[in-house]
Write a protein that holds these residues in place. Structure first.
Motif, PDB file in Angstrom:
ATOM      1  N   GLY A   1       0.794  -1.212   0.000  1.00  0.00           N
ATOM      2  CA  GLY A   1       0.000   0.000   0.000  1.00  0.00           C
ATOM      3  C   GLY A   1       0.831   1.269   0.000  1.00  0.00           C
ATOM      4  N   ASN A   2       0.123   2.391  -0.065  1.00  0.00           N
ATOM      5  CA  ASN A   2       0.738   3.711  -0.095  1.00  0.00           C
ATOM      6  C   ASN A   2      -0.061   4.613   0.836  1.00  0.00           C
ATOM      7  OD1 ASN A   2       1.676   6.288  -0.665  1.00  0.00           O
ATOM      8  ND2 ASN A   2       1.639   6.026  -2.888  1.00  0.00           N
ATOM      9  N   ALA A   3       0.543   5.028   1.940  1.00  0.00           N
ATOM     10  CA  ALA A   3      -0.159   5.833   2.933  1.00  0.00           C
ATOM     11  C   ALA A   3      -0.081   7.321   2.659  1.00  0.00           C
ATOM     12  CB  ALA A   3       0.421   5.553   4.325  1.00  0.00           C
ATOM     13  N   VAL A   4       0.762   7.757   1.719  1.00  0.00           N
ATOM     14  CA  VAL A   4       1.077   9.184   1.639  1.00  0.00           C
ATOM     15  C   VAL A   4       0.741   9.845   0.312  1.00  0.00           C
ATOM     16  CG1 VAL A   4       2.878   9.068   3.390  1.00  0.00           C
ATOM     17  CG2 VAL A   4       3.471   8.647   0.993  1.00  0.00           C
ATOM     18  N   GLY A   5       0.266   9.122  -0.683  1.00  0.00           N
ATOM     19  CA  GLY A   5      -0.003   9.773  -1.954  1.00  0.00           C
ATOM     20  C   GLY A   5      -0.730   8.892  -2.933  1.00  0.00           C
ATOM     21  N   THR A   6      -0.916   9.460  -4.123  1.00  0.00           N
ATOM     22  CA  THR A   6      -1.587   8.721  -5.204  1.00  0.00           C
ATOM     23  C   THR A   6      -0.601   8.198  -6.235  1.00  0.00           C
ATOM     24  OG1 THR A   6      -1.965  10.802  -6.399  1.00  0.00           O
ATOM     25  CG2 THR A   6      -3.703  10.074  -4.914  1.00  0.00           C
ATOM     26  N   SER A   7       0.688   8.392  -5.973  1.00  0.00           N
ATOM     27  CA  SER A   7       1.729   7.820  -6.826  1.00  0.00           C
ATOM     28  C   SER A   7       2.876   7.388  -5.930  1.00  0.00           C
ATOM     29  CB  SER A   7       2.215   8.841  -7.853  1.00  0.00           C
ATOM     30  OG  SER A   7       3.107   9.767  -7.253  1.00  0.00           O
ATOM     31  N   LEU A   8       3.873   6.741  -6.518  1.00  0.00           N
ATOM     32  CA  LEU A   8       5.039   6.288  -5.760  1.00  0.00           C
ATOM     33  C   LEU A   8       6.151   7.323  -5.721  1.00  0.00           C
ATOM     34  CD1 LEU A   8       5.270   2.542  -6.904  1.00  0.00           C
ATOM     35  CD2 LEU A   8       4.324   3.466  -4.779  1.00  0.00           C
ATOM     36  N   HIS A   9       5.885   8.511  -6.225  1.00  0.00           N
ATOM     37  CA  HIS A   9       6.911   9.545  -6.223  1.00  0.00           C
ATOM     38  C   HIS A   9       7.374   9.825  -4.799  1.00  0.00           C
ATOM     39  CE1 HIS A   9       9.056  13.057  -7.882  1.00  0.00           C
ATOM     40  NE2 HIS A   9       8.851  13.558  -6.660  1.00  0.00           N
ATOM     41  N   GLY A  10       8.672   9.884  -4.608  1.00  0.00           N
ATOM     42  CA  GLY A  10       9.240  10.242  -3.320  1.00  0.00           C
ATOM     43  C   GLY A  10       9.642   9.079  -2.450  1.00  0.00           C
ATOM     44  N   PHE A  11       9.242   7.864  -2.836  1.00  0.00           N
ATOM     45  CA  PHE A  11       9.573   6.711  -2.003  1.00  0.00           C
ATOM     46  C   PHE A  11      11.044   6.329  -2.106  1.00  0.00           C
ATOM     47  CE2 PHE A  11       5.069   6.267  -1.615  1.00  0.00           C
ATOM     48  CZ  PHE A  11       4.893   5.625  -0.397  1.00  0.00           C
ATOM     49  N   GLY A  12      11.730   6.821  -3.124  1.00  0.00           N
ATOM     50  CA  GLY A  12      13.136   6.471  -3.265  1.00  0.00           C
ATOM     51  C   GLY A  12      14.049   7.250  -2.345  1.00  0.00           C
ATOM     52  N   SER A  13      13.534   8.276  -1.687  1.00  0.00           N
ATOM     53  CA  SER A  13      14.359   9.078  -0.788  1.00  0.00           C
ATOM     54  C   SER A  13      13.647   9.219   0.544  1.00  0.00           C
ATOM     55  CB  SER A  13      14.619  10.465  -1.388  1.00  0.00           C
ATOM     56  OG  SER A  13      13.400  11.139  -1.600  1.00  0.00           O
ATOM     57  N   ARG A  14      14.412   9.319   1.592  1.00  0.00           N
ATOM     58  CA  ARG A  14      13.832   9.417   2.929  1.00  0.00           C
ATOM     59  C   ARG A  14      13.156  10.774   3.111  1.00  0.00           C
ATOM     60  NH1 ARG A  14      14.125   7.072   7.900  1.00  0.00           N
ATOM     61  NH2 ARG A  14      14.060   8.452   9.726  1.00  0.00           N
ATOM     62  N   GLY A  15      11.847  10.742   3.352  1.00  0.00           N
ATOM     63  CA  GLY A  15      11.131  11.986   3.613  1.00  0.00           C
ATOM     64  C   GLY A  15      10.529  12.658   2.407  1.00  0.00           C
ATOM     65  N   GLY A  16      10.598  12.032   1.224  1.00  0.00           N
ATOM     66  CA  GLY A  16       9.928  12.584   0.052  1.00  0.00           C
ATOM     67  C   GLY A  16      10.792  13.590  -0.701  1.00  0.00           C
ATOM     68  N   PRO A  17      10.137  14.527  -1.434  1.00  0.00           N
ATOM     69  CA  PRO A  17       8.719  14.842  -1.370  1.00  0.00           C
ATOM     70  C   PRO A  17       7.830  13.782  -2.034  1.00  0.00           C
ATOM     71  CG  PRO A  17       9.765  16.153  -3.080  1.00  0.00           C
ATOM     72  CD  PRO A  17      10.870  15.419  -2.376  1.00  0.00           C
ATOM     73  N   TYR A  18       6.651  13.611  -1.470  1.00  0.00           N
ATOM     74  CA  TYR A  18       5.657  12.685  -1.991  1.00  0.00           C
ATOM     75  C   TYR A  18       4.654  13.470  -2.830  1.00  0.00           C
ATOM     76  CZ  TYR A  18       7.881  10.141   1.758  1.00  0.00           C
ATOM     77  OH  TYR A  18       8.826   9.567   2.570  1.00  0.00           O
ATOM     78  N   SER A  19       3.786  12.761  -3.539  1.00  0.00           N
ATOM     79  CA  SER A  19       2.880  13.486  -4.422  1.00  0.00           C
ATOM     80  C   SER A  19       1.473  12.908  -4.380  1.00  0.00           C
ATOM     81  CB  SER A  19       3.396  13.455  -5.865  1.00  0.00           C
ATOM     82  OG  SER A  19       3.189  12.201  -6.460  1.00  0.00           O
ATOM     83  N   PHE A  20       0.526  13.776  -4.695  1.00  0.00           N
ATOM     84  CA  PHE A  20      -0.864  13.366  -4.867  1.00  0.00           C
ATOM     85  C   PHE A  20      -1.495  14.233  -5.949  1.00  0.00           C
ATOM     86  CE2 PHE A  20      -0.907  16.539  -1.417  1.00  0.00           C
ATOM     87  CZ  PHE A  20      -1.812  17.480  -1.910  1.00  0.00           C
ATOM     88  N   THR A  21      -2.530  13.699  -6.562  1.00  0.00           N
ATOM     89  CA  THR A  21      -3.303  14.440  -7.553  1.00  0.00           C
ATOM     90  C   THR A  21      -4.723  14.598  -7.039  1.00  0.00           C
ATOM     91  OG1 THR A  21      -1.967  13.573  -9.373  1.00  0.00           O
ATOM     92  CG2 THR A  21      -4.131  14.488  -9.938  1.00  0.00           C
ATOM     93  N   THR A  22      -5.181  15.811  -6.952  1.00  0.00           N
ATOM     94  CA  THR A  22      -6.532  16.064  -6.467  1.00  0.00           C
ATOM     95  C   THR A  22      -7.553  15.588  -7.506  1.00  0.00           C
ATOM     96  OG1 THR A  22      -6.391  18.285  -7.376  1.00  0.00           O
ATOM     97  CG2 THR A  22      -5.925  18.035  -5.026  1.00  0.00           C
TER      98      THR A  22
END
Length: 509
Positions: free
Chosen positions: A137-158
């Motif tokens: 699962g993904n608790a922080v966004g609607t894509s996997l962006h940011g998971f490769g680095s500690r602390g993101g940035p993560y992303s979502f699309t409204t």
């Protein structure tokens, strides 16, 4: 957990280890001036995502400490979310403006259909996500962006908003468990240690129940549906307290409606003390008579299922434990109730209809083993789905019992969203807001935001040795936030009021 789940064999060693955990090894109280680098920011979650706002939560603790539950000692500090429309240009900032260990930041004024990048920070430390590896699962966004680095940035699309004019908003909730004192006890697992409230603090079901009412009002809900397990065991005093709390939302049978869960079942043995004969009355109907309709059920009589018309929206409340039993078996409707339900849906097959009941029709994608006790009787579930298939007006079936957020659409009735909603009484601790428009609807999950509620929610995430978020949060943002386009123009605003009432024991108006 207490009423719903069995522990998977693959996790027994983890649970056994948690049960045998020694005394806490707690560092001295956190002092931000003396030890500013001791803070660790964890459990980042994108809880709510609408067309124009997002609610982001996380926790800060003293790094390397253990409060005895396997989590860090809370560290109260500032928190902020920096965000923007490009990962290298986070040019906007939102914060709560106060120090806390239980951070709850709301981004507002977002644009529909826009991708945003964000990072949550506390005292220079970037918050890391709640791990959902057991469910991919993904608790922080609607894509996997940011998971490769500690602390993101993560992303979502409204998302885009539901089309058309807003008509009304309804809070969907369940599993208040008034009277419960320990969260996370698992049947058949004597070594499984539950989570209790800290000494000196109020009972957590009451804290969470009050926070539910406050947050539902704050989010604009005009009505509230509570889908069972209102009490922990059907005790009159607990149901009376639940009634008092929910009356803070509005008038029973007009502003809010309640159905029975397996914990609210009639005839609980030993309600008035061990060794006494079985109680023959129905304490649930004493507190919540027949959906609130005039002339409804009373002591020892009536029924806990009903239908209402709410400004053109038909609401059907089901009693999914209208049977004898200990509460551990599958949910079940009486033959009479099932026949009434099928006839009512057929008679109003084109009218916009929302159904709510405690046991879900199906339980899918669980990291825990699924037992019959987690769902409605299979035969009856198939009958209900078959009824939905021939009723294009039914659009939503809300259930509790599993204590998790999960959206399911089945091929038998693709026009009906089956929405399980996380429990009010423990992590993640909240409700789902249904926003109905003329051209569709949105479902958005909100954690309750009061300080005591945030504190208990964070403490109770340690249920199942800390694995509870893997199950309860929802493995994707879509499991707790979704938009459906469909014609709901037959519904009028809530001010139009209530009309026809049907159902055995529910009276008529």
């Amino acid at each position: 957990m207490p009423c719903c789940l069995a522990a998977p064999h693959a996790l027994l060693r983890v649970l056994h280890s948690a049960a045998r955990r020694g005394t806490a090894q707690v560092r001295p109280p956190y002092d931000p001036d003396r030890d500013p680098d001791a803070v660790s920011a964890v459990n980042l979650e994108l809880v709510t995502l609408t067309e124009d706002r997002a609610v982001i939560t996380w926790h800060t603790g003293v790094e390397g400490s253990d409060d005895g539950l396997g989590r860090m000692v809370p560290a109260s500090t500032e928190g902020e979310v920096v965000y923007g429309t490009h990962p290298a240009h986070l040019n906007q900032t939102a914060s709560e403006g106060r120090h806390t260990a239980h951070h709850y930041v709301e981004l507002t004024g977002l644009e529909p259909g826009q991708t945003y990048y964000y990072q949550a920070r506390s005292r220079g430390s970037a918050a890391t996500p709640t791990p959902l590896h057991l469910v991919s699962g993904n608790a922080v966004g609607t894509s996997l962006h940011g998971f490769g680095s500690r602390g993101g940035p993560y992303s979502f699309t409204t998302p885009q908003p539901p089309p058309g004019r807003h008509l009304l908003s309804i809070a969907l909730c369940n599993d208040l468990h008034l009277g419960e004192t320990t969260a996370g006890l698992v049947t058949g697992m004597p070594l499984m240690r539950g989570i209790s409230q800290q000494l000196g603090l109020g009972p957590y079901p009451e804290i969470m129940g009050r926070a539910l009412v406050e947050e539902a009002h704050r989010r604009g809900a005009g009505h509230l549906l509570a889908a069972g397990d209102i009490s922990a065991g059907g005790a009159p005093r607990d149901l009376a307290e639940a009634r008092r709390l929910l009356d803070g939302f509005g008038t029973y049978g007009q502003d809010y409606f309640v159905v029975r869960g397996n914990h609210d079942r009639r005839g609980r043995p030993g309600l008035h003390g061990p060794g006494l004969r079985e109680e023959r009355g129905d304490t649930f109907l004493d507190a919540f008579p027949a959906g609130g309709g005039p002339g409804g059920g009373g002591p020892g009589g009536g029924s806990a299922y009903f239908a209402r018309d709410l400004g053109g929206l038909r609401i059907l409340g089901l009693d999914t434990y209208e049977k004898k039993g200990s509460g551990a078996g599958s949910g079940g409707l009486s033959d009479e109730q099932l026949a009434w339900f099928r006839a009512d849906v057929r008679a109003h097959k084109d009218q916009p209809t929302l159904v709510f009941g405690h046991h879900p029709l199906t339980v899918r994608n669980s990291p825990f083993p699924v037992t019959s006790g987690q769902r409605l009787n299979r035969r009856q579930a198939r009958a209900i789905l078959g009824t939905y298939a021939a009723a294009p007006g039914v659009f939503l079936h809300h259930a509790g019992h599993t204590h998790r957020n999960k959206r399911t659409v089945l091929p038998q009735a693709r026009h009906v969203t089956l929405q399980e909603v996380g429990a009010v009484k423990e992590y993640p601790g909240g409700f789902c807001l249904l926003r109905i428009h003329t051209g569709g609807y949105a479902l958005n999950y909100y954690k309750t935001g009061s300080g005591p509620a945030r504190e208990w929610s964070e403490r109770s995430r340690r249920v199942a040795a800390g694995l509870w978020p893997q199950y309860a949060l929802g493995r994707s943002v879509r499991d707790r936030n979704s938009v459906v386009v469909r014609d709901l123009s037959g519904i009028t605003p809530a001010e139009a009021g209530l009309s026809a009432v049907h159902g055995r024991g529910s009276g008529r108006r």
